[in-house]
Design a protein around this motif. Structure first.
Motif, PDB file in Angstrom:
ATOM      1  N   ASN A   1      28.573  41.895  45.259  1.00  0.00           N
ATOM      2  CA  ASN A   1      29.840  42.405  45.812  1.00  0.00           C
ATOM      3  C   ASN A   1      31.048  41.813  45.092  1.00  0.00           C
ATOM      4  O   ASN A   1      32.075  41.503  45.709  1.00  0.00           O
ATOM      5  CB  ASN A   1      29.941  42.111  47.319  1.00  0.00           C
ATOM      6  CG  ASN A   1      28.880  42.838  48.113  1.00  0.00           C
ATOM      7  OD1 ASN A   1      28.669  44.028  47.905  1.00  0.00           O
ATOM      8  ND2 ASN A   1      28.195  42.139  48.991  1.00  0.00           N
ATOM      9  N   SER A   2      30.915  41.648  43.791  1.00  0.00           N
ATOM     10  CA  SER A   2      31.994  41.016  43.028  1.00  0.00           C
ATOM     11  C   SER A   2      31.830  41.327  41.548  1.00  0.00           C
ATOM     12  O   SER A   2      30.730  41.159  40.993  1.00  0.00           O
ATOM     13  CB  SER A   2      31.968  39.499  43.241  1.00  0.00           C
ATOM     14  OG  SER A   2      32.809  38.838  42.327  1.00  0.00           O
TER      15      SER A   2
ATOM     16  N   VAL B   1      26.444  44.158  40.619  1.00  0.00           N
ATOM     17  CA  VAL B   1      27.675  44.284  41.405  1.00  0.00           C
ATOM     18  C   VAL B   1      27.324  44.599  42.859  1.00  0.00           C
ATOM     19  O   VAL B   1      27.934  44.061  43.799  1.00  0.00           O
ATOM     20  CB  VAL B   1      28.601  45.370  40.820  1.00  0.00           C
ATOM     21  CG1 VAL B   1      29.822  45.575  41.725  1.00  0.00           C
ATOM     22  CG2 VAL B   1      29.061  44.984  39.420  1.00  0.00           C
TER      23      VAL B   1
ATOM     24  N   ARG C   1      40.381  42.184  47.251  1.00  0.00           N
ATOM     25  CA  ARG C   1      39.531  41.113  47.775  1.00  0.00           C
ATOM     26  C   ARG C   1      38.046  41.432  47.823  1.00  0.00           C
ATOM     27  O   ARG C   1      37.238  40.531  48.003  1.00  0.00           O
ATOM     28  CB  ARG C   1      40.000  40.724  49.183  1.00  0.00           C
ATOM     29  CG  ARG C   1      41.348  40.008  49.210  1.00  0.00           C
ATOM     30  CD  ARG C   1      41.800  39.745  50.631  1.00  0.00           C
ATOM     31  NE  ARG C   1      42.103  40.994  51.334  1.00  0.00           N
ATOM     32  CZ  ARG C   1      42.561  41.061  52.583  1.00  0.00           C
ATOM     33  NH1 ARG C   1      42.742  39.954  53.265  1.00  0.00           N
ATOM     34  NH2 ARG C   1      42.824  42.232  53.141  1.00  0.00           N
ATOM     35  N   SER C   2      37.645  42.673  47.686  1.00  0.00           N
ATOM     36  CA  SER C   2      36.238  42.991  47.863  1.00  0.00           C
ATOM     37  C   SER C   2      35.842  44.222  47.061  1.00  0.00           C
ATOM     38  O   SER C   2      36.684  45.016  46.626  1.00  0.00           O
ATOM     39  CB  SER C   2      35.925  43.222  49.348  1.00  0.00           C
ATOM     40  OG  SER C   2      36.598  44.373  49.825  1.00  0.00           O
TER      41      SER C   2
ATOM     42  N   GLN D   1      34.740  40.037  32.942  1.00  0.00           N
ATOM     43  CA  GLN D   1      34.987  40.927  34.065  1.00  0.00           C
ATOM     44  C   GLN D   1      35.414  42.308  33.576  1.00  0.00           C
ATOM     45  O   GLN D   1      35.048  43.336  34.159  1.00  0.00           O
ATOM     46  CB  GLN D   1      36.047  40.328  34.987  1.00  0.00           C
ATOM     47  CG  GLN D   1      36.253  41.102  36.275  1.00  0.00           C
ATOM     48  CD  GLN D   1      37.129  40.345  37.259  1.00  0.00           C
ATOM     49  OE1 GLN D   1      37.237  39.120  37.201  1.00  0.00           O
ATOM     50  NE2 GLN D   1      37.749  41.068  38.176  1.00  0.00           N
TER      51      GLN D   1
ATOM     52  N   ARG E   1      37.001  49.656  45.725  1.00  0.00           N
ATOM     53  CA  ARG E   1      37.512  48.365  45.291  1.00  0.00           C
ATOM     54  C   ARG E   1      38.880  48.127  45.906  1.00  0.00           C
ATOM     55  O   ARG E   1      39.684  49.038  46.053  1.00  0.00           O
ATOM     56  CB  ARG E   1      37.659  48.307  43.767  1.00  0.00           C
ATOM     57  CG  ARG E   1      36.446  48.772  42.967  1.00  0.00           C
ATOM     58  CD  ARG E   1      36.880  49.057  41.540  1.00  0.00           C
ATOM     59  NE  ARG E   1      35.851  49.454  40.632  1.00  0.00           N
ATOM     60  CZ  ARG E   1      35.319  50.671  40.540  1.00  0.00           C
ATOM     61  NH1 ARG E   1      35.711  51.614  41.387  1.00  0.00           N
ATOM     62  NH2 ARG E   1      34.415  50.952  39.637  1.00  0.00           N
TER      63      ARG E   1
ATOM     64  N   SER F   1      33.663  39.692  39.232  1.00  0.00           N
ATOM     65  CA  SER F   1      33.752  38.403  38.545  1.00  0.00           C
ATOM     66  C   SER F   1      32.432  37.650  38.622  1.00  0.00           C
ATOM     67  O   SER F   1      31.986  37.061  37.632  1.00  0.00           O
ATOM     68  CB  SER F   1      34.888  37.561  39.133  1.00  0.00           C
ATOM     69  OG  SER F   1      34.674  37.321  40.509  1.00  0.00           O
ATOM     70  N   ALA F   2      31.776  37.657  39.806  1.00  0.00           N
ATOM     71  CA  ALA F   2      30.481  36.987  39.928  1.00  0.00           C
ATOM     72  C   ALA F   2      29.432  37.669  39.066  1.00  0.00           C
ATOM     73  O   ALA F   2      28.573  37.002  38.470  1.00  0.00           O
ATOM     74  CB  ALA F   2      30.038  36.975  41.392  1.00  0.00           C
ATOM     75  N   THR F   3      29.488  38.982  38.973  1.00  0.00           N
ATOM     76  CA  THR F   3      28.560  39.713  38.110  1.00  0.00           C
ATOM     77  C   THR F   3      28.788  39.358  36.651  1.00  0.00           C
ATOM     78  O   THR F   3      27.830  39.166  35.886  1.00  0.00           O
ATOM     79  CB  THR F   3      28.720  41.228  38.324  1.00  0.00           C
ATOM     80  OG1 THR F   3      28.400  41.544  39.678  1.00  0.00           O
ATOM     81  CG2 THR F   3      27.806  42.007  37.397  1.00  0.00           C
TER      82      THR F   3
END
Length: 294
Positions: free
Chosen positions: A16-17, A12, A53-54, A29, A50, A19-21
């Motif tokens: 910085n995400s 994470v 958006r970020s 997620q 959190r 969802s990407a992690t």
């Protein structure tokens, strides 16, 4: 303390995400969010700020990051040193250029499966430029590409070079013996992807010789270039190891051209923060399979 939670924290922080992690760790997620929440409860601090958006590290999270990296690195090295091959599980995302796919990559994959039978490989084949982007976005663990990648916290391992030559179909009207670039210029030229170093080398070769090629077409597939050349549609530049089978079968003819083309220099890159033990081990295997280490 759950090591998986620490690994999730590191991903994470890198991406910085949430969802990407989740995508990177092949989970949901919600699972990522639950792991971070559990880790924050256990530590008694807030690791991330959190919003919609970020995701950003808090000061406490930044202070914890280097310690977490060290713990995960030591745990990975311990596991790699003492575990049986069958006990090591997980995924290794590998990106490779097409040139090595057609030369020594199959030997490397066979060796990885023999050494780590429970490690799953995710293989992406693309151009060096695209693979470099995947690597910097942490989408692949090990990049095998024209390099090196010069960046902080990245280990780069030289994998030697692939000699390249010009090839044509046996039925093409090209004389025997040494040829100059002007002999190729009247034919369509099949080169590597636009913007790649081999493509730039082809353009530079013609320009330095004062020869203008009729047409230089660009492909990111060696198999496609070989098929087109075999059918007599043009001449192509190929790694010699990749073309050897077609030459032996009489489907391609190697041309003696002066000046010769420079080889393709190949490197492997992986992150060392934390150091990916399996990626590092596979990079060493790649050196051996490519002939860089005797």
């Amino acid at each position: 303390m759950n090591l998986r939670f620490l690994e999730t924290f590191l991903w994470v922080a890198r991406l910085n995400s949430f969802s990407a992690t989740a995508e990177r760790l092949h989970t949901t997620q919600a699972a990522v969010s639950n792991r971070i929440a559990a880790l924050e409860r256990e530590l008694g601090i807030r690791l991330f700020d959190r919003d919609l958006r970020s995701v950003r590290l808090t000061p406490e999270g930044r202070a914890a990051l280097s310690r977490a990296e060290e713990i995960v690195r030591l745990a990975q090295e311990f596991q790699g040193a003492v575990s049986s091959r069958e006990a090591l599980r997980g995924r290794l995302a590998v990106g490779a250029i097409d040139s090595v796919v057609h030369t020594w990559l199959p030997r490397l994959i066979r060796r990885v499966h023999q050494t780590y039978p429970c490690i799953e490989l995710d293989l992406t084949v693309d151009t060096s430029l695209t693979l470099s982007g995947h690597f910097h976005r942490n989408e692949i663990d090990l990049a095998i590409l024209m390099g090196p990648i010069i960046a902080p916290q990245v280990e780069t391992v030289p994998l030697g070079s692939l000699s390249c030559s010009w090839y044509a179909g046996p039925g093409m009207d090209l004389p025997e013996g040494m040829l100059g670039l002007e002999s190729l210029a009247a034919w369509p030229i099949f080169a590597f992807s636009r913007g790649s170093k081999p493509h730039q080398d082809v353009l530079r070769h013609f320009a330095c010789s004062g020869v203008k090629a009729k047409a230089v077409s660009n492909f990111n597939s060696i198999a496609t270039m070989m098929i087109l050349a075999q059918d007599g549609l043009g001449v192509t530049l190929l790694p010699d190891a990749a073309a050897a089978g077609a030459v032996a079968d009489g489907r391609l003819r190697r041309l003696d051209v002066s000046p010769p083309c420079p080889p393709i220099e190949v490197h492997a890159a992986y992150s060392n923060q934390p150091r990916n033990v399996i990626a590092a081990a596979v990079a060493v295997m790649a050196q051996e399979e490519s002939g860089t280490v005797a």
